[in-house]
Design a protein around this motif. Structure first.
Motif, PDB file in Angstrom:
ATOM      1  N   ASP A  30       0.830  -1.202   0.000  1.00 50.97           N
ATOM      2  CA  ASP A  30       0.000   0.000   0.000  1.00 50.97           C
ATOM      3  C   ASP A  30       0.867   1.257   0.000  1.00 50.97           C
ATOM      4  OD1 ASP A  30      -1.931   1.922   0.283  1.00 50.97           O
ATOM      5  OD2 ASP A  30      -2.336   1.481   2.390  1.00 50.97           O
TER       6      ASP A  30
ATOM      7  N   THR B 123      -0.413   4.368  -0.209  1.00 51.50           N
ATOM      8  CA  THR B 123      -1.211   5.564   0.068  1.00 51.50           C
ATOM      9  C   THR B 123      -0.910   6.241   1.393  1.00 51.50           C
ATOM     10  OG1 THR B 123      -2.999   4.258   1.064  1.00 51.50           O
ATOM     11  CG2 THR B 123      -3.125   4.667  -1.303  1.00 51.50           C
TER      12      THR B 123
ATOM     13  N   VAL C  79      -3.303   9.487   2.656  1.00 52.19           N
ATOM     14  CA  VAL C  79      -4.717   9.150   2.679  1.00 52.19           C
ATOM     15  C   VAL C  79      -5.036   8.465   4.003  1.00 52.19           C
ATOM     16  CG1 VAL C  79      -6.558   7.839   1.546  1.00 52.19           C
ATOM     17  CG2 VAL C  79      -4.717   8.824   0.185  1.00 52.19           C
TER      18      VAL C  79
ATOM     19  N   VAL D 143      -8.307   2.485   3.203  1.00 56.56           N
ATOM     20  CA  VAL D 143      -7.499   1.711   2.268  1.00 56.56           C
ATOM     21  C   VAL D 143      -7.069   0.354   2.808  1.00 56.56           C
ATOM     22  CG1 VAL D 143      -5.379   1.727   0.893  1.00 56.56           C
ATOM     23  CG2 VAL D 143      -6.643   3.863   1.258  1.00 56.56           C
TER      24      VAL D 143
END
Length: 399
Positions: free
Chosen positions: A252, A254, A275, A280
């Protein structure tokens, strides 16, 4: 003007050669080495079962514990192979049955724990499903084994498949480790210890060649537990050669798992968008907020995860899911976040530990009943080798 350009160039070189990990013990450059990977399948002899592997064939360096631990360690990674999924109970049980058969005579294996076909329940009342029974389903990660069981089972799988075992009781590599019980014949202890009733003599032995500290044949072609640097490399390395932060879930880009965190300096330099992780992380692994939900009708490993055997006793509660139901890391490894905890070979010691022994072993990653904060790629647990809270993922030297 030329003098100004010379100074500017020198500053830029100095800036981009800095070690942003906070550990200045070694030089570490954030140069981008695009990884080259190769998929393969390994057949478990006589079973019809297969183990999907990914070989990482060109590697560079990684900072263990980066952005997460106060002490980090720079490691040069060598090519390695690691299983794409967590080891299933089907594979575990077949090898276990072969290894413990009386037909094997003096080469018979002995395990302290028989393993279980998944786990369910919350942190305070988690239970093992189908412990020691014949498989009722397919593709559910094995649970309920300790570190000792894991390394001994790796040897059994190697021998079954005609490969050289990795873990030995002697420095000449003549006696493979075949017994995961530290002291046989002892009755259960009344001493209150975590994770169930440990034996009175079931403490960590620091003697070389013992089940807790075996001799390791690093040149063997057999199966073994991953080293931390291999596991984290598989979790953090990206296709373009960059690394995600150690605070991010495997694969990930983000942002950090901990929503209260701020982007690191390297995040800002590279331009990673921050984010809120709660939006997520659910896509990268099963944990306490989503493991009660059904998985897809076909996981990446090919299993229907809607009505698995492990779901039945959970009654809609938290549970282990079948292999490959969430997004993989950028190199293609599944379930590095959540689902079953995974034993690694390394000590659970601080990265600046100077001694050859340590009483705890490392375990990765946040499980099916843990919070998102434990999805961090550099997060690790340190547990005694006798606690039966883990599962495993396989590794081998790259061929």
């Amino acid at each position: 003007m030329n003098k100004f350009l010379f100074i500017l160039s020198a500053v830029c070189i100095l800036f981009f050669s800095c070690n942003f990990s906070g550990d200045n013990s070694n030089d570490y450059a954030y140069y981008k080495v695009a990884p080259r990977t190769e998929d393969s399948q390994f057949s478990v002899s006589g079973s019809g079962l297969k183990i999907d592997m990914i070989s990482v064939l060109n590697t560079d360096a990684i900072v263990l514990g980066e952005d997460v631990e106060s002490v980090t360690k720079n490691v040069q990674v060598v090519p390695f192979s690691m299983s794409k999924f967590e080891v299933s109970y089907n594979v575990w049980r077949f090898v276990y049955s072969w290894a413990t058969s009386d037909l094997r005579g003096n080469k018979k294996y002995t395990f302290e724990n028989a393993g279980a076909e998944g786990q369910y329940g919350d942190l305070s009342s988690s239970k093992l499903f189908n412990e020691g029974g014949e498989p009722q389903d397919e593709g559910i990660p094995v649970c309920g084994i300790n570190w000792r069981d894991a390394v001994v089972w790796c040897n059994a799988l190697s021998e079954l498949c005609g490969l050289a075992p990795v873990y030995f009781t002697d420095s000449d590599f003549k006696n493979p480790l075949r017994n995961s019980i530290y002291a046989e014949g002892e009755s259960p202890s009344n001493i209150p210890l975590p994770y169930g009733n440990a034996k009175a003599t079931d403490m960590t032995s620091l003697a070389k060649g013992n089940v807790d500290n075996p001799y390791v044949n690093k040149n063997a072609d057999g199966f073994r537990l991953p080293y931390l640097y291999e596991w984290e490399y598989a979790a953090r390395k990206c296709e373009d050669g960059s690394f995600i932060s150690g605070r991010n879930a495997p694969g990930d880009k983000t942002g950090p798992c901990n929503g209260s965190s701020k982007p690191t300096l390297m995040d800002e330099i590279i331009g990673i968008e921050f984010v809120a992780q709660s939006k997520v992380a659910k896509n990268y692994g099963w944990n306490m907020s989503n493991s009660m939900q059904d998985g897809p009708n076909k996981t990446a490993a090919g299993w229907d995860d809607r009505n698995s055997a492990c779901k039945i006793p959970a009654n809609g509660g938290m549970r282990i899911h079948k292999q490959g139901g969430k997004l993989p890391s950028k190199l293609g490894f599944y379930d590095l976040a959540g689902n079953a905890y995974e034993w690694c070979y390394d000590f659970g010691s601080p990265y600046d530990w100077k001694y050859e022994v340590y009483p705890y072993k490392s375990m990765k990653q946040g499980g099916y009943n843990a919070s998102y904060s434990y999805f961090e790629s550099c997060y690790r647990r340190a547990d005694p080798s006798y606690v039966k809270t883990g599962g495993l993922r396989l590794a081998r030297n790259a061929e």
